[in-house]
Design an enzyme around this catalytic site. Structure first.
Site, PDB file in Angstrom:
ATOM      1  N   GLU A  99       0.939 -89.016 -62.290  1.00 33.75           N
ATOM      2  CA  GLU A  99       1.848 -88.268 -61.430  1.00 33.75           C
ATOM      3  C   GLU A  99       3.288 -88.730 -61.633  1.00 33.75           C
ATOM      4  O   GLU A  99       4.214 -87.919 -61.716  1.00 33.75           O
ATOM      5  CB  GLU A  99       1.443 -88.424 -59.959  1.00 33.75           C
ATOM      6  CG  GLU A  99       0.151 -87.727 -59.586  1.00 33.75           C
ATOM      7  CD  GLU A  99       0.188 -86.247 -59.886  1.00 33.75           C
ATOM      8  OE1 GLU A  99       1.202 -85.597 -59.584  1.00 33.75           O
ATOM      9  OE2 GLU A  99      -0.798 -85.732 -60.450  1.00 33.75           O
ATOM     10  N   HIS A 149       2.005 -82.245 -67.181  1.00 30.34           N
ATOM     11  CA  HIS A 149       0.620 -82.715 -67.246  1.00 30.34           C
ATOM     12  C   HIS A 149      -0.066 -82.146 -68.488  1.00 30.34           C
ATOM     13  O   HIS A 149      -0.851 -82.837 -69.148  1.00 30.34           O
ATOM     14  CB  HIS A 149      -0.147 -82.273 -66.001  1.00 30.34           C
ATOM     15  CG  HIS A 149       0.046 -83.173 -64.820  1.00 30.34           C
ATOM     16  ND1 HIS A 149      -0.116 -84.534 -64.895  1.00 30.34           N
ATOM     17  CD2 HIS A 149       0.366 -82.901 -63.521  1.00 30.34           C
ATOM     18  CE1 HIS A 149       0.108 -85.074 -63.705  1.00 30.34           C
ATOM     19  NE2 HIS A 149       0.400 -84.102 -62.865  1.00 30.34           N
ATOM     20  N   HIS A 204       6.553 -79.955 -63.537  1.00 31.75           N
ATOM     21  CA  HIS A 204       5.637 -81.084 -63.317  1.00 31.75           C
ATOM     22  C   HIS A 204       4.239 -80.753 -63.849  1.00 31.75           C
ATOM     23  O   HIS A 204       3.625 -81.558 -64.558  1.00 31.75           O
ATOM     24  CB  HIS A 204       5.583 -81.401 -61.821  1.00 31.75           C
ATOM     25  CG  HIS A 204       4.561 -82.429 -61.447  1.00 31.75           C
ATOM     26  ND1 HIS A 204       4.865 -83.758 -61.252  1.00 31.75           N
ATOM     27  CD2 HIS A 204       3.216 -82.312 -61.228  1.00 31.75           C
ATOM     28  CE1 HIS A 204       3.761 -84.413 -60.944  1.00 31.75           C
ATOM     29  NE2 HIS A 204       2.747 -83.562 -60.913  1.00 31.75           N
ATOM     30  N   GLU A 205       3.745 -79.566 -63.521  1.00 35.84           N
ATOM     31  CA  GLU A 205       2.401 -79.175 -63.966  1.00 35.84           C
ATOM     32  C   GLU A 205       2.362 -78.964 -65.482  1.00 35.84           C
ATOM     33  O   GLU A 205       1.380 -79.333 -66.139  1.00 35.84           O
ATOM     34  CB  GLU A 205       1.946 -77.909 -63.233  1.00 35.84           C
ATOM     35  CG  GLU A 205       1.841 -78.055 -61.725  1.00 35.84           C
ATOM     36  CD  GLU A 205       0.958 -79.219 -61.309  1.00 35.84           C
ATOM     37  OE1 GLU A 205      -0.004 -79.543 -62.048  1.00 35.84           O
ATOM     38  OE2 GLU A 205       1.232 -79.838 -60.273  1.00 35.84           O
TER      39      GLU A 205
END
Length: 301
Positions: A222, A145, A141-142
């Site tokens: 997100e 980003h 997930h990070e």
């Protein structure tokens, strides 16, 4: 997916322009209160320009410093480094700098100005409470980003929100140091300038507007990062399980602040779970969509 990434980049430009405009408005409001709007506007332009330059080159360092993040030793945190290296190979990304924050709450964030100058910070609570598959989902997930170019605008917002608050604070303090007086509209000095009161109202509103703009930065990002993470790991249940653990955990993230709240994988401050009469008002400042909505979306993949 690529259309969403391109949309994110366009939205980032508009948000940064919006923050710059808000800084100028705040400076003009400060000038109205202090009796010289031109000087206030010029001062705001100088401050916004300086903050933009400083934040572009150093905002990641500021965010990591504020969060009390320390470099992750490659021996002590071998599992963390191995997972990130494997995910970077799969996603075609350079390996970011890794940091650990001594905090019992499970959380994480990414920062930096581009994929070549990026960093990922995780809390000690995240490393302790998540298993390997769940941790891989959070790290993916990070890294998403970073890959989606979310990190620049998210990190710049930390400094720009602070700049609005700083200008407002300086103006109000100078006003009180001046004995609470506002500029006069005539030579007799017995008539207050109504524009000064407009400026004072703008100074009160500006930080709230900045917070709402900050909140809009990460809501859609997100959701996009969740979907991108599942594409990266090819295993949605891993991230779903991680988000469920985050949802069930009530530990407060002490390393978070109002300025950095939008950067974390889960909103670290109160608001997103609030209900009652003020629930609608709180939603304006939520930096993340509810975890239940994010989990439900991932279950449909």
């Amino acid at each position: 997916m690529y259309d969403l990434i391109a949309s994110n980049k366009r939205r980032s430009v508009f948000l940064l322009l919006g923050f710059s405009f808000l800084l100028v408005v705040t400076g003009s409001a400060a000038g109205l209160v202090l009796g010289n709007p031109i000087v206030g506007t010029i001062f705001a332009l100088i401050v916004s320009g300086a903050m933009a330059v400083i934040s572009y080159w150093n905002s990641d360092k500021i965010a990591l410093k504020v969060s009390r993040a320390k470099p992750a030793d490659e021996v002590v945190y071998k599992r963390l480094h191995n997972l990130v290296e494997n995910l970077c190979i799969a996603g075609g990304l350079p390996k970011p700098r890794l940091y650990v924050i001594q905090d019992d709450a499970p959380n994480a964030f990414a920062t930096g100005r581009n994929p070549k100058h990026a960093a990922v910070a995780v809390t000690s609570g995240l490393l302790e409470k998540l298993d390997r598959v769940e941790l891989e989902g959070v790290l993916a997930h990070e890294l998403s980003h970073i890959k989606n170019y979310d990190i620049l605008v998210s990190t710049l917002a930390v400094t720009l929100v602070g700049a609005v608050a700083l200008l407002t604070d300086i103006a109000i303090r100078m006003m009180w140091w001046n004995g609470g007086r506002v500029s006069r509209s005539n030579d007799r000095g017995n008539s207050s300038n109504p524009l000064a009161f407009v400026g004072f109202a703008l100074l009160i509103i500006a930080p709230l507007v900045a917070r709402m703009m900050q909140a809009t930065i990460s809501r859609r990002r997100e959701t996009l990062a969740d979907v991108s993470a599942c594409q990266l790991t090819r295993y949605p249940p891993g991230l779903i399980s991680a988000l469920e653990k985050l949802q069930a955990d009530s530990t407060v993230t002490h390393s978070a602040s109002m300025a950095t709240a939008h950067m974390w994988i889960e909103q670290p401050l109160s608001g997103v779970r609030d209900s009652g009469k003020l629930a609608g008002f709180h939603k304006l400042f939520n930096t993340h969509p509810p975890l239940s909505e994010r989990i439900a979306l991932l279950r449909e993949i």
